[in-house]
Design an enzyme around this catalytic site. Sequence first.
Site, PDB file in Angstrom:
ATOM      1  N   HIS A 289     151.357  61.620  40.217  1.00  0.00           N
ATOM      2  CA  HIS A 289     152.675  61.950  39.678  1.00  0.00           C
ATOM      3  C   HIS A 289     152.705  63.365  39.094  1.00  0.00           C
ATOM      4  O   HIS A 289     153.601  64.170  39.402  1.00  0.00           O
ATOM      5  CB  HIS A 289     153.028  60.907  38.614  1.00  0.00           C
ATOM      6  CG  HIS A 289     154.410  61.026  38.067  1.00  0.00           C
ATOM      7  ND1 HIS A 289     154.704  61.737  36.936  1.00  0.00           N
ATOM      8  CD2 HIS A 289     155.586  60.496  38.489  1.00  0.00           C
ATOM      9  CE1 HIS A 289     156.000  61.644  36.672  1.00  0.00           C
ATOM     10  NE2 HIS A 289     156.561  60.892  37.609  1.00  0.00           N
TER      11      HIS A 289
ATOM     12  N   ASN B 236     165.326  55.949  35.571  1.00  0.00           N
ATOM     13  CA  ASN B 236     165.703  55.422  36.883  1.00  0.00           C
ATOM     14  C   ASN B 236     166.323  54.032  36.846  1.00  0.00           C
ATOM     15  O   ASN B 236     166.187  53.266  37.790  1.00  0.00           O
ATOM     16  CB  ASN B 236     164.466  55.369  37.800  1.00  0.00           C
ATOM     17  CG  ASN B 236     163.904  56.742  38.060  1.00  0.00           C
ATOM     18  OD1 ASN B 236     164.621  57.730  38.042  1.00  0.00           O
ATOM     19  ND2 ASN B 236     162.604  56.817  38.292  1.00  0.00           N
TER      20      ASN B 236
ATOM     21  N   SER C  51     162.126  61.850  37.755  1.00  0.00           N
ATOM     22  CA  SER C  51     160.898  62.629  37.563  1.00  0.00           C
ATOM     23  C   SER C  51     160.843  63.812  38.509  1.00  0.00           C
ATOM     24  O   SER C  51     160.246  64.844  38.196  1.00  0.00           O
ATOM     25  CB  SER C  51     159.668  61.749  37.819  1.00  0.00           C
ATOM     26  OG  SER C  51     159.303  61.027  36.683  1.00  0.00           O
TER      27      SER C  51
END
Length: 617
Positions: free
Chosen positions: A223, A313, A391
């Site tokens: 990530h 989200n 993100s």
Amino acid sequence: MRLLVILILLASVAAHAPFARGAERPATSADPAGPAPASVRVPGELIVRYAARTNAARRAVLRDSVDAEAVRALPLPGGQLLKLTGGLRADAALARLRRSRDVLYAEPNVVRTSSATMNDPFFDELWALRNTTQIVRGTSGTAGADIAIASAWDLTTGSPAALVAVIDSGVAAGHPDLRSQIATSSGERPANGIDDDANGYIDDIAGWDFVGDDPAPDDANGHGTHVAGTIAARGNDAIGIVGVAPTTQIMPLRVLDATGSGTLADVLSAYGYAARSGARVVNLSLGGETASRAERDAIATAPGVLFVAAAGNGGSDGLGDNNDVAGEYPCNYDLPNVVCVGASDRDDRLASFSNYGAASVDLAAPGMDILSDQPLSSTGAAQYAFSSGTSMATPHVAGVAALAFALRASATVAAVKQALLDGTATRSALVGRTVSGGRLDARRTLELLADAPTAPAPVALPPTSPAPLPTPTEPAQSPSPSPSPSALRDTTAPLASLLLDARQRIATIRRQGLRLRATCLEACTATAALRLSPRNARRARLGSGKHSVRIARGTTRLLAAATTRLSVRLTSSAGRALTRLNRPVQASLAATFVDAAGNRRTLRKTITLLPGAARRS
């Protein structure tokens, strides 16, 4: 195993207001942020902030009273992470600590999680930077639904001085796109086991791993590497991808583990590290459902750093939630140095998974099917992947913020934030779902910042000097090629920001006025008016229902770059009517800032007025 969490609304935003400088308040028995769900707590760990008067001996007594030991100091005056070592339950320990006047507040250490998924194959199209309707993962988009980066690069491609801290799962520093983009500490000698720069971290040449407590913030999740690539992947080298700010540098700070989960205490430590190490921008592609006074304080005490945070989200249904109703943190802290980012798709619509909020989500940026870097394969080969999420939107904004600080090193955080919001490309699908009503536009942001005034440093004038001349910003129409200072006129709207709680109780407003603070980068007069829509005015029996009704107004003079409370009070008739209504009602706040030259800027916010007794904060 730590659990990923779905975000929910926490109680009274008013309780999270930061302390006034130099002021202290004793803790209360109630959790000001609302109780943290057990699923997001780190078992047996508490965050406590002691009052300034509490000495080391008294702190030790307080820890003994709850059978706890100090794990480490946190980057707040009097801040400490505690670990419960006895049989006392966390809730009981918190209640006991909050009863002490030696404790400003105590709260659970909670989990922060990444705001994206990482499971899609590799394709080589960066539509977010340049959208020409090319096919990306089998679908085309709308030409121009991108951040206009190519024209922004005509102005700047970044600078190593515009440092971006990536607080995430770490970064694969060996990736060929990122190898030359990692900032290194000039005061630290490599691998000698000595804290050469005396910052409390040994051998931290290139960031820090707060999960493993070591100087190697490698990425075991992917990530953070994806985020870092979007911000600053090296360009024009015939390798991989290019980032938004390809000549800036990043500081990897690892706070998320291999599962994409981490603790608030580690995040707070990373905030302090980033601010002390000279970061201009912090990318926060993470979040959690629990508001934290410690986190809010930590961000507020770094006013020279712009924190760019993901809006989140949504929940398990895969659909975005309204952050005005159910908050995401740190995104939802209404602080002047926080920018909250939602995700847009390749047609300039809000991505279906993206959280939104007319009062809480500042702008949208591309966040669907974003291609970026991944950790190296087991054979050392460079890897890439698509991912979607807020993100992925957040580092686009962080990258443009880095370009802004590179273009104008003297720019303030307030000026860059204002340029980001005012520079958005307005899109109907984003109006009413974000504060700005638009999608990130890199070129327009830089153009606005280039034209914006800076906050002047104080200058000592000679005793015989008259009043200082105005700063030249734009020449008046004059045939003279070199107009005199008196012919120069300021036509630039003042840069300003508002700080307020989005939910306030009517009883408190009647007693104390609206809780509202404002900052203007030059001396301004600020006039704020609170209005009810025709429908809400009719419900409150304050109007015929044909026109909006003003229910509060106030005017205050602001000194340059000083944060000042605006005095805005309800009219007596509005106070009585809203009290009788006894139901939540939304009102629109418009604050107009006027500088000495008569230039105006109006900022708008939506506030929910709540019934019921006033709560002491």
